[in-house]
Write a protein that holds these residues in place. Structure first.
Motif, mmCIF file in Angstrom:
data_model
loop_
_atom_site.group_PDB
_atom_site.id
_atom_site.type_symbol
_atom_site.label_atom_id
_atom_site.label_comp_id
_atom_site.label_asym_id
_atom_site.label_seq_id
_atom_site.Cartn_x
_atom_site.Cartn_y
_atom_site.Cartn_z
ATOM 1 N N UNK A 190 -17.600 -0.443 19.328
ATOM 2 C CA UNK A 190 -16.995 -1.628 18.814
ATOM 3 C C UNK A 190 -15.512 -1.550 18.652
ATOM 4 N N UNK A 191 -14.689 -2.707 18.630
ATOM 5 C CA UNK A 191 -13.372 -2.770 18.280
ATOM 6 C C UNK A 191 -13.312 -2.766 16.872
ATOM 7 N N UNK A 192 -12.131 -2.773 16.505
ATOM 8 C CA UNK A 192 -11.828 -2.626 14.939
ATOM 9 C C UNK A 192 -12.009 -4.100 14.512
ATOM 10 N N UNK A 193 -12.500 -4.431 13.341
ATOM 11 C CA UNK A 193 -12.681 -5.909 12.836
ATOM 12 C C UNK A 193 -11.457 -6.557 12.902
ATOM 13 N N UNK A 194 -11.606 -7.888 13.230
ATOM 14 C CA UNK A 194 -10.476 -8.811 13.043
ATOM 15 C C UNK A 194 -9.970 -9.120 11.773
ATOM 16 N N UNK A 195 -8.828 -9.880 11.428
ATOM 17 C CA UNK A 195 -8.526 -10.115 10.084
ATOM 18 C C UNK A 195 -9.351 -11.088 9.868
ATOM 19 N N UNK A 196 -9.462 -11.423 8.309
ATOM 20 C CA UNK A 196 -10.578 -12.458 7.643
ATOM 21 C C UNK A 196 -9.839 -13.910 8.175
ATOM 22 N N UNK A 197 -10.867 -14.640 8.502
ATOM 23 C CA UNK A 197 -10.469 -16.255 8.939
ATOM 24 C C UNK A 197 -10.028 -17.040 7.520
ATOM 25 N N UNK A 198 -9.405 -18.135 7.577
ATOM 26 C CA UNK A 198 -9.222 -19.087 6.527
ATOM 27 C C UNK A 198 -10.671 -19.392 5.820
ATOM 28 N N UNK A 233 -19.773 -1.445 27.562
ATOM 29 C CA UNK A 233 -20.971 -0.708 28.363
ATOM 30 C C UNK A 233 -20.762 -0.977 29.831
ATOM 31 N N UNK A 234 -21.056 -0.004 30.431
ATOM 32 C CA UNK A 234 -20.985 0.118 32.001
ATOM 33 C C UNK A 234 -21.988 1.225 32.369
ATOM 34 N N UNK A 235 -22.385 1.006 33.568
ATOM 35 C CA UNK A 235 -23.238 1.909 34.435
ATOM 36 C C UNK A 235 -24.612 1.982 33.450
ATOM 37 N N UNK A 236 -25.305 1.003 33.089
ATOM 38 C CA UNK A 236 -26.377 0.980 32.440
ATOM 39 C C UNK A 236 -26.417 1.418 30.877
ATOM 40 N N UNK A 237 -25.286 1.437 30.363
ATOM 41 C CA UNK A 237 -24.997 1.974 28.995
ATOM 42 C C UNK A 237 -25.540 1.221 28.023
ATOM 43 N N UNK A 238 -25.664 1.518 26.615
ATOM 44 C CA UNK A 238 -26.225 0.602 25.690
ATOM 45 C C UNK A 238 -25.266 -0.184 25.136
ATOM 46 N N UNK A 239 -25.740 -1.407 24.743
ATOM 47 C CA UNK A 239 -24.723 -2.402 24.019
ATOM 48 C C UNK A 239 -24.359 -1.811 22.723
ATOM 49 N N UNK A 240 -23.432 -2.315 22.176
ATOM 50 C CA UNK A 240 -22.905 -1.819 20.677
ATOM 51 C C UNK A 240 -24.171 -2.400 19.779
ATOM 52 N N UNK A 241 -24.718 -1.693 18.721
ATOM 53 C CA UNK A 241 -25.473 -1.860 17.639
ATOM 54 C C UNK A 241 -24.746 -2.284 16.624
ATOM 55 N N UNK A 242 -25.478 -3.487 15.831
ATOM 56 C CA UNK A 242 -24.737 -3.958 14.868
ATOM 57 C C UNK A 242 -24.249 -5.521 15.008
ATOM 58 N N UNK A 243 -23.798 -6.214 14.096
ATOM 59 C CA UNK A 243 -23.407 -7.478 14.097
ATOM 60 C C UNK A 243 -21.903 -7.501 14.845
ATOM 61 N N UNK A 244 -21.740 -8.719 15.435
ATOM 62 C CA UNK A 244 -20.421 -8.886 16.018
ATOM 63 C C UNK A 244 -19.432 -9.820 15.155
#
Length: 937
Positions: free
Chosen positions: A295-303, A321-332
């Motif tokens: 995951x990248x860092x969280x963005x700023x809170x919205x209005x 993820x590339x070359x068959x790697x796992x996708x990030x776990x958790x909420x986006x």
């Protein structure tokens, strides 16, 4: 003398008469007269006398006044003629027919330059006519053929020529060919010709032409039959097309992929040659390693939204993820209330909402928490009570809370209560006044040590003893987990895996413990360790045949590693598939993350009677997931590793550590496993009984070492030197019997003198040592000598006899050595003393042979002279092929004496190599002496 003619003749004929041998007067000639000369309607034919039967010669002519036969130039007596007359109705002329018989005696008595012959002479009024000469011969047929047809093996579509010269005979014999007792008709099969000099020619051989061919000769006398010739039409094998390359065997990094082909295009038939070349090809491959997303860092809170919430998001791009790697776990994305309680609920401000609902909700939570607490306390009280009750029944109390945490704390070991059933010797009266407290590490290396602690450790306190308890429940029940082996890290050791030191248990000759020791679990593995650096060395597992050779330079300079090696003695983790058999122990070497720059040599013993005709042997490796995969077949060509199979061991060149084993797939019923058979004996609890235990184990030193260890614990004594038994894979069982028991001195229970073991139990005996027990009883206690024979044999196979001649009294018994001591003196050898070839000589050899030579006097010649003739492509991929060959020589010749074999090879090659002239035989002898002195050989 003048006679008149027949009365019907209208004129007088003057005849000149002559006398034959039979005193018969016959006319010599008749003067010519106008009219017709005799014409032969039938002339005598050639004839053959069969056995003793006479033959008849016939002659017919017209017009004919007289017909006489002349044989061999002499007239046949008139009385031997049979004459018949008739009248030709068409011409009115007189027809005369005459017969004579010729006997076998007449023909045999004739000794002329030509065959016995006869011809007719006919008279008419105008003169005489003579018929053709008819020969008369005695018919016969010899018994033996002048040339019998010979069997042939021909390839399909090849030409088959079977020669046949029939026996001599009169008349000449006619020849007929039979195939599988059926006549061959060449007119119906254009591919077959039988007309050329009695030979049988098949222009293009077919599979259907295989069979037994016989030449038949016959004439009017007899028939003769030749020897049968077996014709085999064989098909040489042909390779099928290559399969597609397999996927890379590793998901990440450097591995290999292979393709295969089968010898089925066509398959060998009727003894045809198997396909030449490789059935499997392997190439190296590199797979891109999978990269898991982050995951990248969280963005700023919205209005803040009208629903009193604000949002923030993040993306799975650090990295993606590339070359068959796992996708990030958790909420986006994530949302939460943004008004701190000031938001409206059902379009009403929060302070206007009635507090009754809030109070009722908080009451429910309070009561639920109280109920859960009451239940937890009750469960805790019950658990403590049960624990204290169970603790009171055992001899060792752990009075410390560290038993729950698994930490290192001070423990109070109370002495065992009198009459405890878990004691090995409950008759021993403990000192109830003694209670000792110990602090310090205790390493319980074996269940035997735990049970003997009441006698040794507890009554002889040491200042550095402390107990590591894995679970208080395990201690209270008297059950221990597997003992751990600890080794101290070297000051310059790099990180490594689970390294353990191996310590053997010394036998305790205490009879009260024998019965209990037999039921103790055996050690699951043997281990040894050593610290190695840039100079390399050799790691040996004592008395197991397993060793590891680390070449000089395999470890980078200024680095050192603690390398370990172990043998699995528990249940094999490699489960056989189908007919596959485990032929060696499972050997682990590590640490697995260690990287070597030069292949190391691992020596693994095996129990197969090596033959490429009967075994297909594979090297397998266990993956990190616990699965086993094939590294290579011993007969395959590979550039990833090299296997050199000797009669009792396999030497493998590898570049990665791990767990390896040899498996075999029997190709035929003649595949043989080598078993070691041995007999042990010991006294029974009954003073008159003596127990014999016969073992049949795989012929590997480590398998026999496990038997020896078990017998030492049980007080057993080896009664006869072990012998080798060849056990065939023909599905027949094994019989073990006791023979020649001295009568009136010893006896054995009826129907127990012979025991039979199923084939599958012996063929897969690597799981547990196979043994059969026999109990012999003495008639009187004064009998101290035992002599008998133990017969171990496979039905329709080999057998071995063990001659037992021993004293049952331990003081009079002669000890038999279990193992030789050459590999147990120095388990770990480091530096130059670990190698037979001095480093200086090794450098000169490598400098000489690593350079390609136009005459072929390079490393390939060095490999050939050292009986390394297969898979030379592996050495070609190495930076120094000669060094790898010498490393393999070092591993192969660990125990077989001197450097003579290498000296002879160098001497033979050195005749054309001036660079080798400075390596003399005396230098090699001196190096061999130094090696033996340093290693105590």
């Amino acid at each position: 003398m003048i006679v008149k003619g027949d009365p019907w003749v209208p004129w007088t004929v003057t005849l000149r008469l002559f006398r034959t041998d039979n005193s018969e007067v016959l006319p010599e000639s008749i003067p010519s007269a106008p009219g017709t000369l005799p014409h032969f309607i039938e002339e005598p034919d050639d004839a053959y006398i069969i056995k003793s039967n006479p033959i008849a010669l016939r002659c017919k002519a017209r017009p004919a006044m007289q017909i006489f036969f002349k044989c061999n130039g002499e007239w046949v007596h008139q009385n031997e003629h049979v004459s018949e007359e008739s009248l030709d109705e068409s011409s009115g002329l007189k027809v005369r027919e005459v017969f004579i018989n010729v006997t076998r005696q007449q023909v045999e008595d004739f000794h002329g330059p030509e065959d016995y012959w006869c011809q007719c002479v006919a008279w008419s009024h105008l003169g005489t006519s003579k018929s053709r000469k008819a020969s008369v011969r005695i018919a016969y047929l010899r018994k033996n053929f002048e040339q019998d047809p010979q069997g042939r093996e021909v390839p399909i579509e090849g030409m088959i020529v079977l020669h046949c010269r029939p026996p001599e005979g009169v008349p000449a014999a006619e020849v007929e060919w039979l195939k599988n007792e059926e006549p061959i008709d060449s007119e119906q099969d254009e591919n077959i010709d039988t007309r050329a000099d009695h030979n049988l020619i098949i222009r293009q051989a077919r599979l259907s032409d295989s069979g037994n061919y016989t030449c038949m000769a016959a004439n009017i006398v007899a028939k003769r039959r030749s020897l049968s010739a077996t014709v085999v039409v064989y098909v040489n094998g042909g390779w099928s097309s290559w399969t597609e390359w397999s996927a890379c065997n590793v998901r990440c990094g450097r591995g290999w992929q292979k393709r295969s082909r089968t010898c089925t295009n066509p398959a060998p038939l009727n003894g045809g040659a198997f396909c030449e070349g490789m059935s499997v090809q392997k190439i190296t491959c590199t797979s891109l390693c999978p990269v898991d997303g982050s995951w990248e860092v969280w963005s700023e809170w919205s209005v803040c939204s009208p629903e009193c919430e604000h949002l923030r998001i993040r993306e799975c791009t650090a990295p993606a993820p590339r070359n068959g790697g796992k996708f990030c776990e958790g909420l986006s994305q994530e949302s939460e209330n943004c008004t701190d309680g000031l938001c409206i609920l059902d379009k009403k401000p929060l302070h206007e909402i009635k507090p009754q609902s809030i109070e009722s909700a908080s009451d429910i939570a309070l009561y639920s928490g109280l109920g859960a607490a009451v239940v937890a306390v009750a469960v805790l009280v019950i658990g403590v009570t049960l624990y204290r009750r169970s603790q009171s029944d055992y001899g060792v109390d752990v009075i410390d809370s560290s038993a729950l945490t698994g930490g290192f704390q001070t423990f109070n070991f109370k002495t065992v209560r009198q009459g405890n059933s878990l004691l090995l010797n409950s008759a021993m009266q403990p000192d109830l006044t003694v209670s000792r407290t110990y602090s310090g590490p205790i390493c319980l290396q074996d269940p035997l040590d735990k049970e003997l602690m009441t006698e040794s450790s507890l009554f002889n306190p040491l200042s550095d003893i402390k107990v590591k308890v894995q679970s208080s429940f395990m201690v209270s029940l008297g059950v221990s987990e597997r003992a751990e082996y600890h080794g101290k890290n070297h000051s310059r050791t790099f990180p490594h895996g689970n390294n353990h030191s191996f310590s053997t248990m010394h036998p305790r000759n205490k009879m009260p413990y024998i019965q209990n020791l037999s039921s103790l679990p055996t050690r699951t593995e043997l281990r040894t360790t050593g610290v190695f650096g840039h100079l390399g060395g050799r790691l040996v597992m004592p008395n197991t045949g397993v060793s590891l050779l680390i070449p000089h330079g395999a470890i980078p300079e200024e680095n050192s590693w603690e390398i370990y090696m172990s043998i699995n003695q528990g249940e094999p983790s490699l489960q056989s598939d189908g007919s596959e058999v485990l032929l060696s122990p499972e050997v682990t070497c590590g640490p697995p993350d260690m990287i070597v720059t030069t292949p190391f040599a691992l020596t693994i013993p095996h129990c197969a009677d090596v033959s490429s005709e009967h075994w297909n042997i594979h090297l397998k490796k266990r993956t990190q997931q616990g699965k086993w995969e094939e590294v290579m077949s011993v007969e395959d060509e590979s550039t990833s590793c090299y296997c050199l199979l000797d009669p009792f061991a396999c030497h493998v060149l590898l570049d990665s550590f791990g767990t390896y084993a040899l498996t075999g797939e029997p190709i035929t019923d003649c595949a043989v496993k080598q078993l070691k058979v041995a007999v042990f004996g010991c006294m029974s609890c009954n003073s008159l009984d003596y127990n014999l235990r016969v073992y049949c184990v795989d012929n590997t030193p480590c398998a026999f070492q496990e038997v020896v260890s078990d017998e030492r614990h049980q007080g057993g004594q080896l009664l006869e030197e072990p012998k080798l038994l060849h056990f065939k894979g023909n599905t027949f069982s094994l019989q073990i019997s006791v023979l020649d028991i001295p009568p009136f001195l010893w006896r054995i229970k009826p129907f127990t003198a012979c025991q039979e073991v199923p084939f599958s139990r012996v063929w897969c005996s690597n799981r547990q040592p196979l043994h059969c027990a026999f109990s012999l009883e003495r008639y009187t206690p004064t009998t101290t000598q035992l002599s008998c024979k133990i017969c171990i044999r496979q039905l329709k196979g080999h057998e071995q006899i063990l001659q037992v001649q021993t004293s049952i009294l331990e003081s009079e018994r002669e000890a038999i050595t279990f193992f030789a001591q050459e590999d147990s003196t120095f388990p770990a050898q480091t530096g130059p003393k670990a190698f037979k070839i001095p480093y200086s000589i090794r450098q000169r050899i490598c400098a000489t042979f690593d350079t390609p030579n136009a005459k072929g006097k390079d490393w390939q010649m060095l490999a050939q002279k050292n009986s390394i003739n297969r898979n030379l492509s592996y050495f070609a991929t190495q930076s120094s092929p000669s060094a790898v060959i010498l490393n393999l020589w070092e591993a192969r010749h660990q125990h077989d004496g001197d450097l003579d074999s290498l000296a002879c090879a160098l001497e033979e090659i050195g005749r054309t190599h001036t660079k080798l002239s400075n390596i003399s035989e005396s230098q090699l002898d001196e190096a061999d002496f130094n090696y033996s002195r340093q290693n105590g050989l």
